[in-house]
Write a protein that holds these residues in place. Structure first.
Motif, PDB file in Angstrom:
ATOM      1  N   LYS A 176       0.819  -1.222   0.000  1.00  0.00           N
ATOM      2  CA  LYS A 176       0.000   0.000   0.000  1.00  0.00           C
ATOM      3  C   LYS A 176       0.851   1.271   0.000  1.00  0.00           C
ATOM      4  O   LYS A 176       0.630   2.173  -0.807  1.00  0.00           O
ATOM      5  CB  LYS A 176      -0.910  -0.020   1.226  1.00  0.00           C
ATOM      6  CG  LYS A 176      -1.658   1.272   1.505  1.00  0.00           C
ATOM      7  CD  LYS A 176      -2.675   0.992   2.600  1.00  0.00           C
ATOM      8  CE  LYS A 176      -3.011   2.169   3.455  1.00  0.00           C
ATOM      9  NZ  LYS A 176      -3.824   1.752   4.607  1.00  0.00           N
ATOM     10  N   SER A 177       1.842   1.335   0.884  1.00  0.00           N
ATOM     11  CA  SER A 177       2.612   2.588   0.977  1.00  0.00           C
ATOM     12  C   SER A 177       3.428   2.818  -0.289  1.00  0.00           C
ATOM     13  O   SER A 177       3.564   3.952  -0.750  1.00  0.00           O
ATOM     14  CB  SER A 177       3.490   2.588   2.228  1.00  0.00           C
ATOM     15  OG  SER A 177       4.291   1.439   2.243  1.00  0.00           O
ATOM     16  N   ALA A 178       3.935   1.747  -0.888  1.00  0.00           N
ATOM     17  CA  ALA A 178       4.683   1.906  -2.137  1.00  0.00           C
ATOM     18  C   ALA A 178       3.759   2.374  -3.256  1.00  0.00           C
ATOM     19  O   ALA A 178       4.109   3.245  -4.061  1.00  0.00           O
ATOM     20  CB  ALA A 178       5.347   0.580  -2.510  1.00  0.00           C
ATOM     21  N   PHE A 179       2.542   1.798  -3.296  1.00  0.00           N
ATOM     22  CA  PHE A 179       1.546   2.162  -4.315  1.00  0.00           C
ATOM     23  C   PHE A 179       1.213   3.654  -4.208  1.00  0.00           C
ATOM     24  O   PHE A 179       1.219   4.386  -5.202  1.00  0.00           O
ATOM     25  CB  PHE A 179       0.291   1.306  -4.087  1.00  0.00           C
ATOM     26  CG  PHE A 179      -0.720   1.335  -5.200  1.00  0.00           C
ATOM     27  CD1 PHE A 179      -0.757   0.332  -6.156  1.00  0.00           C
ATOM     28  CD2 PHE A 179      -1.672   2.344  -5.263  1.00  0.00           C
ATOM     29  CE1 PHE A 179      -1.713   0.334  -7.160  1.00  0.00           C
ATOM     30  CE2 PHE A 179      -2.635   2.364  -6.269  1.00  0.00           C
ATOM     31  CZ  PHE A 179      -2.654   1.344  -7.222  1.00  0.00           C
ATOM     32  N   LEU A 180       0.946   4.101  -2.971  1.00  0.00           N
ATOM     33  CA  LEU A 180       0.557   5.499  -2.758  1.00  0.00           C
ATOM     34  C   LEU A 180       1.743   6.439  -2.981  1.00  0.00           C
ATOM     35  O   LEU A 180       1.573   7.543  -3.517  1.00  0.00           O
ATOM     36  CB  LEU A 180      -0.027   5.682  -1.354  1.00  0.00           C
ATOM     37  CG  LEU A 180      -1.331   4.915  -1.092  1.00  0.00           C
ATOM     38  CD1 LEU A 180      -1.789   5.114   0.350  1.00  0.00           C
ATOM     39  CD2 LEU A 180      -2.438   5.353  -2.056  1.00  0.00           C
ATOM     40  N   ALA A 181       2.952   5.981  -2.585  1.00  0.00           N
ATOM     41  CA  ALA A 181       4.145   6.818  -2.784  1.00  0.00           C
ATOM     42  C   ALA A 181       4.409   7.022  -4.279  1.00  0.00           C
ATOM     43  O   ALA A 181       4.819   8.107  -4.708  1.00  0.00           O
ATOM     44  CB  ALA A 181       5.356   6.185  -2.105  1.00  0.00           C
ATOM     45  N   HIS A 182       4.157   5.987  -5.052  1.00  0.00           N
ATOM     46  CA  HIS A 182       4.344   6.084  -6.505  1.00  0.00           C
ATOM     47  C   HIS A 182       3.380   7.126  -7.096  1.00  0.00           C
ATOM     48  O   HIS A 182       3.774   7.961  -7.912  1.00  0.00           O
ATOM     49  CB  HIS A 182       4.115   4.706  -7.136  1.00  0.00           C
ATOM     50  CG  HIS A 182       4.041   4.714  -8.625  1.00  0.00           C
ATOM     51  ND1 HIS A 182       5.122   5.084  -9.415  1.00  0.00           N
ATOM     52  CD2 HIS A 182       3.026   4.436  -9.475  1.00  0.00           C
ATOM     53  CE1 HIS A 182       4.764   5.012 -10.692  1.00  0.00           C
ATOM     54  NE2 HIS A 182       3.503   4.621 -10.762  1.00  0.00           N
ATOM     55  N   ILE A 183       2.127   7.083  -6.646  1.00  0.00           N
ATOM     56  CA  ILE A 183       1.144   8.055  -7.127  1.00  0.00           C
ATOM     57  C   ILE A 183       1.574   9.476  -6.728  1.00  0.00           C
ATOM     58  O   ILE A 183       1.553  10.396  -7.548  1.00  0.00           O
ATOM     59  CB  ILE A 183      -0.260   7.745  -6.551  1.00  0.00           C
ATOM     60  CG1 ILE A 183      -0.775   6.425  -7.133  1.00  0.00           C
ATOM     61  CG2 ILE A 183      -1.232   8.870  -6.852  1.00  0.00           C
ATOM     62  CD1 ILE A 183      -2.108   5.988  -6.567  1.00  0.00           C
ATOM     63  N   ALA A 184       1.983   9.630  -5.472  1.00  0.00           N
ATOM     64  CA  ALA A 184       2.411  10.953  -5.000  1.00  0.00           C
ATOM     65  C   ALA A 184       3.590  11.461  -5.829  1.00  0.00           C
ATOM     66  O   ALA A 184       3.617  12.631  -6.231  1.00  0.00           O
ATOM     67  CB  ALA A 184       2.782  10.869  -3.522  1.00  0.00           C
TER      68      ALA A 184
END
Lengths: 223, 472
Positions: free
Chosen positions: A3-11
């Motif tokens: 989850k955090s990698a997914f969201l960090a990529h979007i950010a």
């Protein structure tokens, strides 16, 4: 993916600091001209009935609880169902219809199976004037299947439950959510189930009920 | 799919199918007219579009925040949230759930994202029976086909074909009456809901602030899919969030009015987590699969980020002069019409679907119809530019434009070219038009006449006219 990698990529794609607050909003919800309308309760009730009936829903207006029970009785007689189901006794009924339920030997949700009922009787939380919508909140004795599986859905509602807009309902549901009380399932119902998938020929009663009848109880609270 | 044929070849096939063209015309006309009537009656449609665009733009610009909030809320309520970079990851999650539940039968309500990852095919390979419950999808599934319209999947099927499909599925003595056919589907699918191990739905909107899944249907099938089986799996594209419940009011107006010209959807269902402890029905376990699959590549791209504002209403299909002629299958991609022509090459990346942006007349009707004002026609041009920049374009086309540039850069060359062309057309021009189907003209003259060059150019005519005036 984590989850955090997914969201960090979007950010990163957006050029945002991960986990940072969103930019201030310029617009929330419906346009102001819509949200700021002022209407009388009588106007809302008239509009709700007209819109609901335009969607092939049916409304029976009842002067008091006795009249409502009599109308429910008459409707059940005309339908002549093999099996009737209803919310349990503890559900938030907008009016007392226990006499009718007892007389008809209705299966109560939580006590008897309701997946093979012909008619389901429930209450509702809101009516929406703009769209002709009935809002059913479920949970506990107010089972979801009671109004989803039968061919006919009978809904009991009070006039004072009719609000103007979907936004009015959303604001109340939002309050429930913030208090941790938003039900797991809220259903907005605008008329019977319909489909136009066969050569564009509209037909009703595809998966949900083919008839939705709203018994609308007059409120004596205002003179 | 697109590797084997081009959109041009598929369009040629579609153009020969008279029933298809008639049905697509009839349906799209009807949806378009109903939309116009309902939005006029509603009033202030432009203000609603502006509001929809503003909400979608803000959400996508801050997507990491809202998606995180949405997932946190769902997890707090006891749902399992799976973030998947691509189809492979999403299908692996499904495999795990199917195995853990020893599932034999899955019921589904309409979801374009599951078409995108070819979920049904995957489930069948796992030995799981998959049943589409949306009436149109059910028909398309029985026919072994894919949807040809986002909103009306079986737009291309006749009632006689549907009757035959239902009889093959166990229907007896069925007439071609809609009522009869629907009654069969209701009864047949009811057995499926009650015996399925898993229900799979899409997600029209996820509400970040509450962790709610909003589902829009007219038939009520999503409710039975989400509530009757013990396990509920939600498939959603990662862009499908809205910040608050109040925002949902805007889309509860924009979506059904744009999609089918209905003032309101028949059922808007809000699922907020699995059943609570005190609830006696509803799914016990809930999984939410959030899919990227090429979407994040559009973020931060000033030309294409807005494609993620799309709410999948299908209004751009109904007004598109190309879709209306060739139907959905000719696009060869999951998403047809103008949105499909823009989205498919973007999601897929690389060479796939590079010809789709050319299946458009660039008339801009799609933009006018879009409830969240996505500039689809601009995007189509930019995709063509990108295609030419990446590949150098087609050799013939490049040569033609080079010649065009050289000729038009100098008026003597231009006049010379006109003289040559007038001499060349001599054998073909009759009554001021060319009808011959030859050379580069054939594509045009196959269906209409090409205007022949006049006997004198405007310049020559002007010179004689000027001389005459001076004399008089």
């Amino acid at each position: 993916m984590d989850k955090s990698a997914f969201l960090a990529h979007i950010a990163a794609r957006l050029g945002r600091e991960p986990g940072s607050a969103p930019a201030p909003r310029e617009a929330v919800g419906a346009p102001e001209f819509w949200a700021d309308r002022r209407t009388s309760q009588e106007e809302r009730i008239v509009a709700f009935c007209a819109k609901f009936e335009a969607l092939a829903g049916e409304v029976i207006r009842c002067e008091d609880e006795a009249a409502l029970c009599a109308a429910l009785d008459r409707t059940l007689e005309a339908l002549n169902p093999r099996t009737v189901g209803a919310w349990g006794k503890e559900a938030p009924w907008p009016a007392d219809v226990e006499d009718v339920i007892e007389r008809w030997g209705v299966r109560r949700f939580g006590e008897a199976p309701v997946v093979e009922i012909d008619v389901g009787i429930t209450g509702a939380s809101f009516g929406v004037a703009d769209t002709g919508t009935i809002v059913v909140e479920t949970g506990g004795a107010a089972g979801r299947t009671v109004h989803q599986v039968p061919l006919v859905h009978l809904v009991v509602m009070r006039e004072s439950q009719v609000v103007q807009s979907l936004g009015d309902v959303m604001a109340r549901l939002r309050d429930r959510a913030l208090g941790g009380h938003l039900p797991a399932y809220v259903h907005f119902i605008s008329g019977p189930s319909r489909s136009s998938d066969i050569e564009n020929d509209q037909t009703i009663g595809v998966h949900g009920p083919a008839r939705v009848i709203c018994f609308l109880l007059r409120d004596r609270t205002s003179p | 799919m697109s590797a084997h044929s081009s959109v041009r070849d598929r369009a040629k096939l579609a153009l020969r199918d008279d029933f298809l063209r008639g049905a697509v015309h009839f349906t799209t006309d009807r949806l378009r007219n109903r939309k116009q009537a309902v939005t006029e009656d509603f009033g202030n449609w432009e203000a609603w579009r502006d509001r929809g665009e503003a909400i979608r733009r803000h959400t996508i610009e801050n997507l990491d925040y809202y998606l995180g909030q949405f997932a946190d809320n769902l997890e707090r309520l006891g749902a399992h949230v799976h973030f998947c970079a691509d189809a492979r990851e999403a299908l692996a999650v499904v495999t795990d759930i199917v195995r853990a539940k020893s599932a034999r039968r899955v019921v589904k309500s309409k979801s374009m994202v599951t078409e995108e990852v070819h979920l049904n095919h995957h489930l069948e390979a796992l030995g799981v029976e998959v049943i589409e419950t949306d009436l149109g999808e059910y028909i398309v599934q029985l026919a072994g086909e894919t949807p040809s319209h986002i909103i009306i999947p079986a737009i291309h099927k006749t009632r006689e074909q549907i009757q035959a499909l239902f009889e093959a599925d166990g229907g007896q003595n069925l007439t071609t009456e809609t009522r009869d056919l629907v009654a069969f589907a209701r009864q047949r699918l009811r057995e499926m809901y009650l015996t399925a191990d898993i229900g799979i739905t899409g997600c029209n909107f996820g509400i970040a602030e509450t962790g709610s899944i909003a589902l829009f249907t007219n038939e009520g099938n999503a409710d039975l899919v989400a509530n009757l089986p013990k396990t509920h799996i939600v498939f959603m594209g990662m862009e499908r969030v809205l910040p608050t419940l109040e925002d949902l009011e805007v889309f509860a107006h924009l979506l059904p009015k744009s999609a089918t010209g209905q003032n309101t959807i028949t059922y808007l269902s809000m699922v907020t987590g699995p059943r609570r402890d005190r609830d006696a029905d509803g799914a016990e376990e809930m999984h939410v699969i959030i899919l990227d699959n090429g979407r994040s590549r559009q973020l931060g791209d000033p030309d294409f980020q807005a494609v993620l504002h799309c709410i999948r209403c299908g209004a751009c299909l109904n007004v598109c002069p190309v879709y209306r002629q060739i139907g959905g299958h000719a696009y060869g991609s999951v998403y047809p019409g103008p949105i499909g022509a823009v989205l498919s090459p973007l999601l897929e990346g690389g060479e796939a679907y590079q010809d789709l942006p050319y299946a458009s007349s660039l008339c801009g009707a799609c933009y006018e119809a879009c409830p969240v004002k996505i500039p689809l026609h601009d995007m189509l041009v930019k995709e063509r530019q990108r295609f030419v920049a990446n590949t150098g374009g087609k050799t013939g086309e490049k040569a033609a434009f080079t010649a065009y540039a050289v000729t038009f850069a100098d008026h003597r060359r231009y006049l010379g070219a006109i003289r040559v062309a007038r001499r060349l057309q001599g054998g073909f021009a009759r009554d001021g038009v060319i009808r011959a189907k030859i050379g580069p003209l054939a594509g045009w003259t196959e269906r209409r006449d090409f205007p022949a060059l006049g006997s004198q150019t405007f310049r020559e005519w002007w010179m004689t006219r000027k001389r005459g005036t001076r004399r008089g």
